[in-house]
Design a protein around this motif. Structure first.
Motif, PDB file in Angstrom:
ATOM      1  N   TRP A   1      -8.312   4.374   7.841  1.00  0.00           N
ATOM      2  CA  TRP A   1      -7.465   4.314   6.919  1.00  0.00           C
ATOM      3  C   TRP A   1      -7.143   3.463   6.195  1.00  0.00           C
ATOM      4  O   TRP A   1      -6.392   3.405   5.323  1.00  0.00           O
ATOM      5  N   SER A   2      -7.528   2.108   6.556  1.00  0.00           N
ATOM      6  CA  SER A   2      -7.202   0.998   6.046  1.00  0.00           C
ATOM      7  C   SER A   2      -7.591   0.848   4.612  1.00  0.00           C
ATOM      8  O   SER A   2      -7.236  -0.172   3.779  1.00  0.00           O
ATOM      9  N   HIS A   3      -8.409   1.888   4.107  1.00  0.00           N
ATOM     10  CA  HIS A   3      -8.897   1.688   2.595  1.00  0.00           C
ATOM     11  C   HIS A   3      -7.733   2.258   1.786  1.00  0.00           C
ATOM     12  O   HIS A   3      -7.942   1.984   0.696  1.00  0.00           O
ATOM     13  N   ALA A   4      -6.814   2.713   2.190  1.00  0.00           N
ATOM     14  CA  ALA A   4      -5.663   3.230   1.643  1.00  0.00           C
ATOM     15  C   ALA A   4      -4.708   2.080   1.274  1.00  0.00           C
ATOM     16  O   ALA A   4      -3.704   2.065   0.257  1.00  0.00           O
ATOM     17  N   LEU A   5      -4.825   0.853   1.912  1.00  0.00           N
ATOM     18  CA  LEU A   5      -4.078  -0.150   1.656  1.00  0.00           C
ATOM     19  C   LEU A   5      -4.157  -1.121   0.628  1.00  0.00           C
ATOM     20  O   LEU A   5      -5.347  -1.029  -0.110  1.00  0.00           O
TER      21      LEU A   5
ATOM     22  N   ARG B   1       3.918  -6.023   2.220  1.00  0.00           N
ATOM     23  CA  ARG B   1       3.879  -4.874   1.493  1.00  0.00           C
ATOM     24  C   ARG B   1       3.958  -3.555   2.406  1.00  0.00           C
ATOM     25  O   ARG B   1       3.956  -3.450   3.672  1.00  0.00           O
ATOM     26  N   ASP B   2       4.219  -2.372   1.668  1.00  0.00           N
ATOM     27  CA  ASP B   2       4.237  -1.168   2.345  1.00  0.00           C
ATOM     28  C   ASP B   2       3.399  -0.082   1.464  1.00  0.00           C
ATOM     29  O   ASP B   2       3.580  -0.263   0.517  1.00  0.00           O
TER      30      ASP B   2
ATOM     31  N   GLN C   1       3.976  -0.546   7.109  1.00  0.00           N
ATOM     32  CA  GLN C   1       4.520  -1.881   6.467  1.00  0.00           C
ATOM     33  C   GLN C   1       3.103  -2.727   7.102  1.00  0.00           C
ATOM     34  O   GLN C   1       2.787  -2.737   8.396  1.00  0.00           O
ATOM     35  N   TYR C   2       2.848  -3.673   6.170  1.00  0.00           N
ATOM     36  CA  TYR C   2       1.892  -4.670   6.693  1.00  0.00           C
ATOM     37  C   TYR C   2       1.749  -5.961   6.036  1.00  0.00           C
ATOM     38  O   TYR C   2       2.436  -6.078   4.949  1.00  0.00           O
ATOM     39  N   THR C   3       1.179  -6.880   6.547  1.00  0.00           N
ATOM     40  CA  THR C   3       1.284  -8.464   5.841  1.00  0.00           C
ATOM     41  C   THR C   3      -0.334  -8.597   5.328  1.00  0.00           C
ATOM     42  O   THR C   3      -1.149  -8.322   6.194  1.00  0.00           O
ATOM     43  N   VAL C   4      -0.451  -9.058   3.993  1.00  0.00           N
ATOM     44  CA  VAL C   4      -1.727  -9.572   3.659  1.00  0.00           C
ATOM     45  C   VAL C   4      -1.530 -11.209   3.528  1.00  0.00           C
ATOM     46  O   VAL C   4      -0.717 -11.889   3.309  1.00  0.00           O
ATOM     47  N   GLU C   5      -2.867 -11.755   4.294  1.00  0.00           N
ATOM     48  CA  GLU C   5      -2.787 -13.146   4.344  1.00  0.00           C
ATOM     49  C   GLU C   5      -3.849 -13.617   3.418  1.00  0.00           C
ATOM     50  O   GLU C   5      -4.840 -12.989   3.221  1.00  0.00           O
TER      51      GLU C   5
ATOM     52  N   GLN D   1       0.167   7.210  -0.898  1.00  0.00           N
ATOM     53  CA  GLN D   1       0.434   6.705  -2.577  1.00  0.00           C
ATOM     54  C   GLN D   1       0.366   5.199  -2.471  1.00  0.00           C
ATOM     55  O   GLN D   1       1.331   4.592  -1.836  1.00  0.00           O
ATOM     56  N   THR D   2      -0.673   4.703  -3.151  1.00  0.00           N
ATOM     57  CA  THR D   2      -0.778   3.228  -2.806  1.00  0.00           C
ATOM     58  C   THR D   2      -0.733   2.465  -4.297  1.00  0.00           C
ATOM     59  O   THR D   2      -1.223   2.971  -5.248  1.00  0.00           O
ATOM     60  N   PHE D   3       0.059   1.481  -4.520  1.00  0.00           N
ATOM     61  CA  PHE D   3       0.460   0.871  -5.503  1.00  0.00           C
ATOM     62  C   PHE D   3      -0.871  -0.014  -5.809  1.00  0.00           C
ATOM     63  O   PHE D   3      -1.484  -0.681  -5.088  1.00  0.00           O
ATOM     64  N   GLU D   4      -1.350   0.042  -7.210  1.00  0.00           N
ATOM     65  CA  GLU D   4      -2.225  -0.541  -7.666  1.00  0.00           C
ATOM     66  C   GLU D   4      -1.782  -1.707  -8.648  1.00  0.00           C
ATOM     67  O   GLU D   4      -0.914  -1.425  -9.634  1.00  0.00           O
TER      68      GLU D   4
END
Length: 115
Positions: A30-34, A87-88, A65-69, A101-104
């Motif tokens: 499901w990581s494609h939703a991030l 981000r979340d 909740q996740y972190t993007v490096e 629901q993913t912000f773009e």
């Protein structure tokens, strides 16, 4: 702007705790939703990776909740940069699926288009 991503759950996953465990153990499904876009930070930004920090499911409402490096290359070692962006995303369990629901990030505009 938001995009909707629908992720199918296995038939045996029905309770909130089961959904949370499945999400934690199957992030690649499901990581494609991030939202992993980083170019809004700087046009020279490169994504290094991401980590899932916290998954909660409460009464069918999912929050991740996740972190993007990221790394920013300016062409000179002493001014190159990087960092982390926290981000979340949220979603809802509906009929054996999770609807995220993913912000773009909006498309960047040229300076004369922003006025």
């Amino acid at each position: 702007m938001y995009r909707q991503t629908v992720v199918a759950l296995p038939a045996a996953v029905t309770e909130d705790e089961d959904v949370r465990e499945w999400l934690e153990e199957n992030a690649e499904r499901w990581s494609h939703a991030l939202d992993l876009e980083v170019l809004h930070i700087d046009p020279r930004t490169n994504l290094i990776g991401h980590d899932i920090d916290l998954v909660t499911v409460d009464d069918g409402q999912v929050n991740v909740q996740y972190t993007v490096e990221y790394y920013i290359y300016y062409g000179c070692r002493d001014i190159d940069g990087g960092g982390y962006d926290h981000r979340d995303i949220s979603g809802e369990v509906v009929n054996g699926t999770i609807v995220f629901q993913t912000f773009e990030q909006p498309e960047p505009l040229a300076p004369d288009e922003e006025l």
